[in-house]
Each structure stands twice: as structure tokens, then as C-alpha cells.
Write a protein that holds these residues in place. Structure first.
Motif, PDB file in Angstrom:
ATOM      1  N   THR A 232     -53.755 -26.710 -18.131  1.00 15.16           N
ATOM      2  CA  THR A 232     -53.196 -25.505 -17.531  1.00 15.16           C
ATOM      3  C   THR A 232     -54.044 -25.088 -16.337  1.00 15.16           C
ATOM      4  O   THR A 232     -53.526 -24.735 -15.279  1.00 15.16           O
ATOM      5  N   THR A 233     -55.348 -25.143 -16.525  1.00 15.87           N
ATOM      6  CA  THR A 233     -56.288 -24.623 -15.543  1.00 15.87           C
ATOM      7  C   THR A 233     -57.423 -25.614 -15.371  1.00 15.87           C
ATOM      8  O   THR A 233     -57.909 -26.181 -16.359  1.00 15.87           O
ATOM      9  N   LEU A 234     -57.833 -25.829 -14.138  1.00 17.73           N
ATOM     10  CA  LEU A 234     -58.951 -26.727 -13.848  1.00 17.73           C
ATOM     11  C   LEU A 234     -59.659 -26.123 -12.643  1.00 17.73           C
ATOM     12  O   LEU A 234     -59.399 -26.484 -11.510  1.00 17.73           O
TER      13      LEU A 234
ATOM     14  N   GLN B  93     -56.463 -25.542 -21.625  1.00 23.73           N
ATOM     15  CA  GLN B  93     -55.227 -26.218 -21.970  1.00 23.73           C
ATOM     16  C   GLN B  93     -54.447 -25.313 -22.923  1.00 23.73           C
ATOM     17  O   GLN B  93     -55.042 -24.634 -23.769  1.00 23.73           O
ATOM     18  N   ASP B  94     -53.132 -25.297 -22.775  1.00 22.30           N
ATOM     19  CA  ASP B  94     -52.314 -24.516 -23.714  1.00 22.30           C
ATOM     20  C   ASP B  94     -51.161 -25.379 -24.203  1.00 22.30           C
ATOM     21  O   ASP B  94     -50.914 -26.464 -23.674  1.00 22.30           O
ATOM     22  N   GLY B  95     -50.486 -24.917 -25.237  1.00 25.28           N
ATOM     23  CA  GLY B  95     -49.352 -25.674 -25.777  1.00 25.28           C
ATOM     24  C   GLY B  95     -49.359 -25.706 -27.288  1.00 25.28           C
ATOM     25  O   GLY B  95     -49.844 -24.782 -27.945  1.00 25.28           O
ATOM     26  N   GLU B  96     -48.849 -26.808 -27.834  1.00 19.01           N
ATOM     27  CA  GLU B  96     -48.796 -26.997 -29.281  1.00 19.01           C
ATOM     28  C   GLU B  96     -50.215 -27.256 -29.802  1.00 19.01           C
ATOM     29  O   GLU B  96     -50.965 -28.024 -29.193  1.00 19.01           O
ATOM     30  N   PRO B  97     -50.583 -26.643 -30.933  1.00 18.26           N
ATOM     31  CA  PRO B  97     -51.977 -26.707 -31.396  1.00 18.26           C
ATOM     32  C   PRO B  97     -52.585 -28.114 -31.435  1.00 18.26           C
ATOM     33  O   PRO B  97     -53.673 -28.329 -30.887  1.00 18.26           O
ATOM     34  N   GLU B  98     -51.879 -29.083 -32.031  1.00 13.70           N
ATOM     35  CA  GLU B  98     -52.537 -30.394 -32.164  1.00 13.70           C
ATOM     36  C   GLU B  98     -52.710 -31.089 -30.826  1.00 13.70           C
ATOM     37  O   GLU B  98     -53.673 -31.829 -30.630  1.00 13.70           O
TER      38      GLU B  98
ATOM     39  N   ARG C  37     -52.964 -20.913 -13.256  1.00 17.72           N
ATOM     40  CA  ARG C  37     -52.182 -21.797 -14.121  1.00 17.72           C
ATOM     41  C   ARG C  37     -51.275 -22.732 -13.326  1.00 17.72           C
ATOM     42  O   ARG C  37     -50.378 -23.375 -13.883  1.00 17.72           O
ATOM     43  N   GLY C  38     -51.513 -22.790 -12.007  1.00 21.57           N
ATOM     44  CA  GLY C  38     -50.608 -23.535 -11.126  1.00 21.57           C
ATOM     45  C   GLY C  38     -50.572 -25.033 -11.375  1.00 21.57           C
ATOM     46  O   GLY C  38     -49.545 -25.674 -11.182  1.00 21.57           O
ATOM     47  N   LEU C  39     -51.702 -25.596 -11.791  1.00 21.62           N
ATOM     48  CA  LEU C  39     -51.760 -27.046 -11.965  1.00 21.62           C
ATOM     49  C   LEU C  39     -50.658 -27.528 -12.896  1.00 21.62           C
ATOM     50  O   LEU C  39     -49.907 -28.446 -12.583  1.00 21.62           O
TER      51      LEU C  39
ATOM     52  N   HIS D  17     -59.141 -23.785  -7.237  1.00 22.50           N
ATOM     53  CA  HIS D  17     -58.285 -24.481  -8.184  1.00 22.50           C
ATOM     54  C   HIS D  17     -58.427 -25.988  -7.951  1.00 22.50           C
ATOM     55  O   HIS D  17     -57.640 -26.586  -7.224  1.00 22.50           O
ATOM     56  N   ALA D  18     -59.434 -26.579  -8.597  1.00 21.87           N
ATOM     57  CA  ALA D  18     -59.746 -27.984  -8.336  1.00 21.87           C
ATOM     58  C   ALA D  18     -58.566 -28.887  -8.662  1.00 21.87           C
ATOM     59  O   ALA D  18     -58.291 -29.847  -7.954  1.00 21.87           O
ATOM     60  N   GLY D  19     -57.857 -28.568  -9.723  1.00 23.04           N
ATOM     61  CA  GLY D  19     -56.730 -29.397 -10.132  1.00 23.04           C
ATOM     62  C   GLY D  19     -55.622 -29.432  -9.103  1.00 23.04           C
ATOM     63  O   GLY D  19     -54.859 -30.393  -9.013  1.00 23.04           O
ATOM     64  N   ASP D  20     -55.509 -28.378  -8.313  1.00 27.07           N
ATOM     65  CA  ASP D  20     -54.496 -28.296  -7.256  1.00 27.07           C
ATOM     66  C   ASP D  20     -55.026 -28.736  -5.899  1.00 27.07           C
ATOM     67  O   ASP D  20     -54.286 -28.718  -4.915  1.00 27.07           O
ATOM     68  N   GLY D  21     -56.314 -29.011  -5.812  1.00 25.88           N
ATOM     69  CA  GLY D  21     -56.911 -29.264  -4.496  1.00 25.88           C
ATOM     70  C   GLY D  21     -56.998 -28.000  -3.644  1.00 25.88           C
ATOM     71  O   GLY D  21     -57.237 -28.061  -2.448  1.00 25.88           O
TER      72      GLY D  21
END
Lengths: 470, 470
Positions: free
Chosen positions: B248-250, B281-286, B153-155, B372-376
């Protein structure tokens, strides 16, 4: 005064035009935004590039000449007062935005860049640099990094430290090092990046910084809630967080501050209320809408006298501007304004504000309090007159009591202003003698000749405020 | 072996039952999760409280006995191998969650708490601790702090360092200090908190930590995108970030990794594709709904062969579990598995993965890459056999080339695993000799007798991997 030889060596590095040592120049750099501290440097110097900074530092290290790196001098802890003389390093020639990297969400800058100019530049490409110290219109990024500056958006977004991911630094021996990079993750050795952020120029000179950016929030809304008493305002803060809402901004002003701000800004703030909260949320439109509605409801449940949501962005900005003007407004009242930043856990805000009121009364001094309620970061501000020695003594004692109370509540002596000269006598109250010893060991290890901003952070004696007439 | 006197002094502190020095005990603590490093300690010791830790450290400092603080030994840099003997400190008796503070959004824990147990405890009150290292089911918070652990979840949320806001630490001289606190802002002196996070037990022993929490995201969605070639996967990563979406995660898995994971987990992953992205992805539903839709569109525009959004939370968790099982799955293939974590700026992912493929071919070794591709932050993983000396030599050379390439691309030798023994010879590649000198100066200042986890972080020689048969 610099010896002829040292002066000649420095001029050989930067050129005659970049070494300032006329009396008027020296006076300009003899003080910063902190009242009642003043000391003359021997010269100010304006390097044009990192290599020159390194050469300057090598000369100073050999000759044991103190160095004070200075941004715009807006700090409030006497962090850039050249209290032991020496040279002040200025970054007027190192003020470029080197690169905005939209793929890696970073901006790389020289230390002399003005904070707001950088913020505007990244916002143009729809990115966002959250730290927004009140001085951002004139402060530099280099100064912000040295002081780990906070701001109004800290509750949701954190402070300068949370955005510095890479540095180029000239160490006290003249070595140039690079820490971190355009990297979301890096655990190669000790975290020198974060050690340097907030080290107040005592461990090295930042010559370049890579900062993390985030996407620019799509929208924001601002609201104002008025209260009879500050406990109700504090209750709103607790209940908002307990409702799992983290607003961007949750600012508090007490009654005397509101009065003074309104007199100054004339924006129609009611001046007869006990406390005011300025609340801002940003993000995705529907989430902002929902959060603001929920917060308004929490305000009303916490006995708010009124809750007003700004209808336009401009109206919202006017409210924020009122809060931002608090220091300027208060500074008009008396010849000397001392702004402190005792900080407590968020849950202790009301208790701390009441204690400040009591302490002001006990010592018969005038203190207004405003600040970042969501962070527990308060700014008790004393309007006084440095020429009145007896009153200044009482002010000093009042602030001592305030720091003691903050520590007592699990807080700290400084949330965002730094230690500098001003808080040095109190550092051990927060980190213990053992903590001070550990910090001094690090300082000694990296700067054995104590040339980097000497006299800051660590107190030489119990002497508190050096009163010098301005 | 400990001298009889030292042993007696340590037993006097913790009791005979809390000092382990039978041969079987010593073997247990002679290695960690890093292949090919093993060294026997002289004893393992289990203090019951901070005061005992302080007394142990004082004895060891007097007697120059090395100390290795150890969580669950899941690190991958040989960070907890007692390479110079001495005592291993265990925290089985210091494993309590001291307090979850819902008003200040903090949790205070002892170092021996299991990461996942703490995560579950805070989630029960609807709060969230984001760092989720793959080892979280067995790793301890103390270990996570020493190594500055990352996770999936680091990204979006950052790493362990971003959540540690207060520490109680026993310094190498036995002093007990407290840094930070339940404070959103604190600039009282150097940031010892962040200096200690990721210092791999070389500067002190964490005996208590206060961690920042955030509200638990209301919902999350998981999706899987399959690609013919990794360039298309990398394009998806860049375009997603450029579209101002921070998932959140990639996570990325190359073809060989997918094959091995599917053989292991049997969850129906297609094994004939060039690359897989796991996106959450996490957060508010919409917002989650909208982001996932947009990302799916970006995947398709980037030539994804297929895009599948998990329909239920369980299905999503199964996908994530597949990614989490990558190391275990790969470890089944060959007697020795070496997992690295070279990290580059996000924009350089495709280039780095291609370079790893080429390097593996050049040295004729088998390397799978996921991470973690999003973090490189990539995990090139080599399946090999430590008994094959000649092959191990080639593996060593391949990893050297990988580190060199990462540095060349503006990256680092380690994104989240730490330096330990394994990366010590390469530290200067990232931070320069001047950077290593500065770090060593800090180490020397705080630990002049070099008792805290000696032999880690700083290389004594150019010798790389110490091959010891297990």
C-alpha cells in the motif's frame, strides 16, 4: 478519389507498396464489425514509423483529406467506417512490443500489436494486462485505446483507460507529442492521455503506448450459477458486492442466450433456466478459495437452482469460452446481429433486463441479453435482417427505447463500445446539449479542419442507422 | 476592485452575507500553502448551490472577472493564488456528503467536504476511499479533484483521478454539465471527467462529485527498515516490486529528514542512519502477513540495518504519523520551506536522490528528501529564507536542475502537486511546446475569455518565482 498530387505526396512518404487503392482493397476497409454501415475510403496507407504518420497527417491537413485510424476493425459502433472517404491508416508495420519493463511494471507497444499477443508476452514474465475485450484475439492495442475497450475482467480491474499511462500521439496538425510516461503519478498539465483514450481517433493518432501492468494473479477459479429468474441472479450480484467481494468476472446470460450458446458450443449448459451467472475470482489461493465459497453460499441463498465450481482450470476456461462465444453464437441465427451496450448502475441490472424484455415485446423484435452484470454493462443483442426495412425500423425504435431507459436509470448509452456513427444521435441524451457543445469545442480546437475520423461521435442530423446493403 | 455594478449583481445572487471584501478577508484569501506567492483578490464569494455558481460564472464571464475556485488552500503550486485578482469562490456552504451508495460502491459529495471527514464516513460502513493526501485533515474533495491529489496509498491504489467517476461542473460560460455517473463503464464521448480532474480550476468549477469506493481492507501492517545508504533502500523497493508484491505504502526518508522528524515528533527514530523506508501492506490477513514477512526478508537481503514490524495498529499509526509530519517538521527549521515533487520512474529513485544531493551541494542550499519511493514521487524540500534574495536565486537554480534531471530520467516536473504558477515555466520541459500548444487550445476552446483561474498552468514569461514579502 485522391487527387493525383495527394496520392503522389503520400506515396513519396510510404512508398508505392504501402498505399493501397485497388477496388478490392478499398472494399476491405469500407466496413468494420458493425452491421449496416459501409462507406468506401479513397485509399488505405501503411506507415512504417511515427515520422511517416506525422508527414501523412500534415499532407491530409493541408489538403483536407479525412483520416481514419484503424486497428482490426472489430469495433461495434461503426467507429472505423470511412463515412466521409479519405484514407484509412493501418498499423501492420507498427506492430512491435518495444519493451516489457519488469522494474517499473510497464509494457511499451506500437499500436498494431494484437491484444492477446501482448497479454501472452507479459504473462510469460508473470505480469498481467487485465483488459480483455471479447475481440482480443484479433483486436489491436491501438484500437483498444481509441475505443477504451472493456472486457470480462473489468469489474475488478477496470478498462483500457485505467492501464494507459503514456502515449505518443500525432495531433491533427502533424505535431508529435508525448504524454505521461513510466510514471505512477504525473500532473504536468491537462490529462491528455485519458482525453485521447476513447476519443475514437477523432483527436489524434496513437503511435506508441506505455501500459501499466500488475502482478499476474497466482490462481483463479470459475463457477456457474443457474437461476429460475433473473431477479435472483441480480440479487446474487448485489449481495456479493455488499459482502465486500469484488470478483474478477460476474457475467450474466439470459435464457435465450444460454440456449443459443449451448447450441453453438455444446458444453452441456442447461438450456431451460431463466438466467446464468458466470463468476470468476483470481488472486491469492486462500482468498480465492474463501471468496468462491462465500459467493457459492450467496448464490444458494439467492435461490440458485445449482452452483457448480469448475474443478480444473481447463473446465473453467471452457465456461468462460462459452460466454466469450455469445456474440458468435447469436450471429449464426439471423443475417444481421446488432449488439448494443447500454449500461446502468449495478443496482439497476434486473430492472434494466426486464425493461429490455418488455421493449422487445412491444416492438415485436427478438432480443437476447447477456453482459457484464458486475459492471451494469449489458449487451442486448438483436437478431434481425437488414434487408427487412420494416423490421429494421422496429429494431431502431426498440434500441431507442433501450437507450432512453438506461439514461432514465442513471446509466449511459454506451459502456464500452463507443459512440462512432451508431450512437452519435444519442450522445446528447447522456451528456446534454451543453456537454456535446463542450466536446465539440475541444474537437474544433485540436482539429480545426475536421480531418480526424470525421462524422464520428457528433451527429450531423437525427438520421439514425444508415442502411446499406452489403 | 469590483465595480459597484458587478458587486451588486453578485450580492443579488448570494446575498450580502456571502460576499466578503473587507481588507482582512481579502488578505486571508490572497495566498495558499505555497511560500512566496501572494496576490489580493477583489472579493471572496460563498455560493449555496450549483445554480448560484452558474449565475456567478455568467456574471464574471460577461464582465471578464477572474474566478479562482478554492478548497482549503493547501496546495503547493500556488494554484489558488488570485494572481490576476477577481473573485475567490469558497465552498463552505456546499460541504455535504449527499449519499453513500453501498450497492454501487459510490459516495456523492459537494466540493466543500473535508477529505478526512468523507473518508471516515465511508469507513463507518466498511468502505474505503484510498487517496490520502498529507493535507487530508483540512483539504477538501473539491480541491483534491482540482489538483488530482495523491497520497501515501498511491502505489497500490492510485490517485484521486482513479476514483472520480462522475462530476457536476459549471463550465466557464455558466453551463452546468454532468459527466459520468455511478457507472463502472462509460464511453459516451470524450472523457471530460478525467480532463477536469487535475485541471486546477482552469476549465470549470466542480459543484458535485461521485467517487468510486472499494471494500475496506480487513487488516494492515506497518514496518520500518533502516539503511546505511539509500542505494540499499532503493534496492529494497525494486526487489519488492520484482517479487510481485505491491505494498500500500512504500515511503522513503533521507537522513536529514529523519533527524528533523525525530526532533519534532520524538518517537524514537534512530537519527544516524542513511535512509529509512516506511512500508505498509493492507488486505486479507494471511496475505498481509505473508507479504510483510517477504518484504522483511527482502529488506534484510538488501542490507537493512534493522527491520521492525509494528506490533499494534497504534504503533503502526505512530510510524505513519511520523512520515506525515515530515513537512511540518521541516517547516520549523527555517522561515521558508519549499516542497517540490519531481517524479521519476520507480527504477530511477536512487539515481534521482543522489542527483538531488549533488545539486544541493553545487548550489550550496539545504535540501532534505522524502517521498513516495514506490511511485518514484520524491519531495525534495528546501529550507531557506525568502528574505535572502541571493540565496533564493540559488534555490531557484537548484530546483531548475532538479526538474531537468527528473525529465532526463524519464520523469516529470510534478507528480502530485500540480503546475499552478510555480511549475508553469517548466511545463514545456515535460510535455513539449507542442503539448503546451494543445493544452492551451483546449483551455481557449472552453474558456475563451480566460476567466477561470487565469495565470495558472501556462507561463506568460520565463519569470520563475514571484517573491513577495509575507
Amino acid at each position: 478519389m485522391l487527387s493525383g498530387e495527394v496520392r503522389a505526396r503520400l506515396v513519396a512518404i510510404v512508398g508505392e507498396e504501402n498505399l493501397l487503392d485497388s477496388t478490392q482493397d478499398l472494399i476491405v476497409y469500407s466496413y468494420d464489425a458493425t452491421p449496416n454501415y459501409q462507406a468506401m475510403p479513397d485509399a488505405a496507407i501503411m506507415p512504417r514509423q511515427t515520422q511517416e504518420v506525422s508527414e501523412i497527417v500534415k499532407v491530409c491537413n493541408e489538403e483536407k483529406v479525412p483520416i481514419v485510424p484503424r486497428g482490426s476493425g472489430t469495433n461495434l459502433c461503426a467507429g472505423t467506417t470511412p463515412v466521409e472517404g479519405g484514407i484509412v491508416i493501418l498499423f501492420q508495420h507498427m506492430d512491435q512490443i518495444i519493451e516489457i519493463d519488469e522494474e517499473n511494471l510497464t509494457v511499451t507497444v506500437e499500436p498494431g500489436v494484437i491484444t492477446q499477443e501482448m497479454i501472452e508476452a507479459v504473462e510469460e514474465v508473470n505480469l498481467f494486462y487485465p483488459p480483455d475485450p471479447s475481440s482480443m484475439k484479433i483486436s489491436t492495442i491501438g484500437g483498444n485505446i481509441n475505443e477504451n475497450s472493456g472486457g470480462l475482467r473489468g469489474l475488478k480491474y477496470g478498462v483500457t483507460r485505467d492501464y494507459v499511462i503514456g502515449l505518443e500521439v500525432v495531433l491533427p496538425n502533424g505535431d508529435i507529442i508525448r504524454t505521461g510516461g513510466k510514471l505512477a503519478k504525473d500532473v504536468a498539465g491537462y490529462d491528455l492521455t485519458r482525453l485521447l483514450v476513447g476519443s475514437e481517433g477523432t483527436l489524434g493518432i496513437v503511435t506508441e503506448a506505455t501500459l501499466k501492468l500488475v502482478p499476474k494473479p497466482k490462481t483463479k477459479k470459475t463457477m456457474l450459477a443457474l437461476y429460475d429468474c433473473l431477479e435472483d441472479a441480480a440479487k446474487t450480484v448485489s449481495k456479493t458486492i455488499a459482502a465486500q467481494i469484488i470478483p474478477t468476472t460476474l457475467e450474466f446470460l439470459d435464457q435465450p442466450t444460454v440456449q443459443v450458446v449451448e447450441d453453438f458450443a455444446n458444453i452441456g449448459l442447461p438450456t431451460d433456466v431463466g438466467a446464468v451467472l458466470l463468476i470468476e475470482q483470481d488472486g491469492e489461493p486462500e482468498v480465492v478459495e474463501r471468496d468462491i465459497e462465500k459467493i457459492a453460499q450467496i448464490c444458494r441463498e439467492s435461490n440458485a437452482l445449482s452452483v457448480e465450481v469448475a474443478e480444473t482450470v481447463e473446465q473453467g476456461e471452457q465456461l468462460t469460452a462459452a460466454r466469450r462465444s455469445a456474440l458468435s453464437a447469436l450471429a449464426r441465427m439471423k443475417p444481421t446481429t446488432i449488439l448494443e451496450d447500454a449500461t446502468v448502475p449495478r443496482s439497476k441490472i434486473a430492472e434494466m433486463v426486464r425493461a429490455i424484455e418488455q421493449i422487445a415485446e412491444d416492438h415485436n423484435v427478438q432480443i437476447c441479453t447477456f453482459g457484464h452484470a458486475g459492471d451494469g454493462n449489458l449487451h442486448p443483442t438483436c437478431m434481425t435482417d437488414a434487408r427487412e426495412k420494416e423490421e429494421m425500423q422496429r429494431v431502431e425504435e426498440a434500441f431507442e427505447d433501450i437507450f432512453a431507459k438506461a439514461i432514465d436509470l442513471g446509466g449511459t448509452i454506451t459502456g464500452e463500445h463507443g459512440v462512432g456513427i451508431m450512437k452519435a444521435p444519442y450522445l446528447a441524451w447522456k451528456v446534454g446539449e451543453e456537454g456535446v457543445t463542450a466536446m465539440k469545442a475541444i474537437k474544433q480546437a485540436l482539429d480545426p479542419n475536421n480531418i480526424m475520423n470525421p462524422g464520428k461521435m457528433f451527429a450531423k442530423s437525427a438520421r439514425k442507422r444508415v442502411v446499406v446493403s452489403r
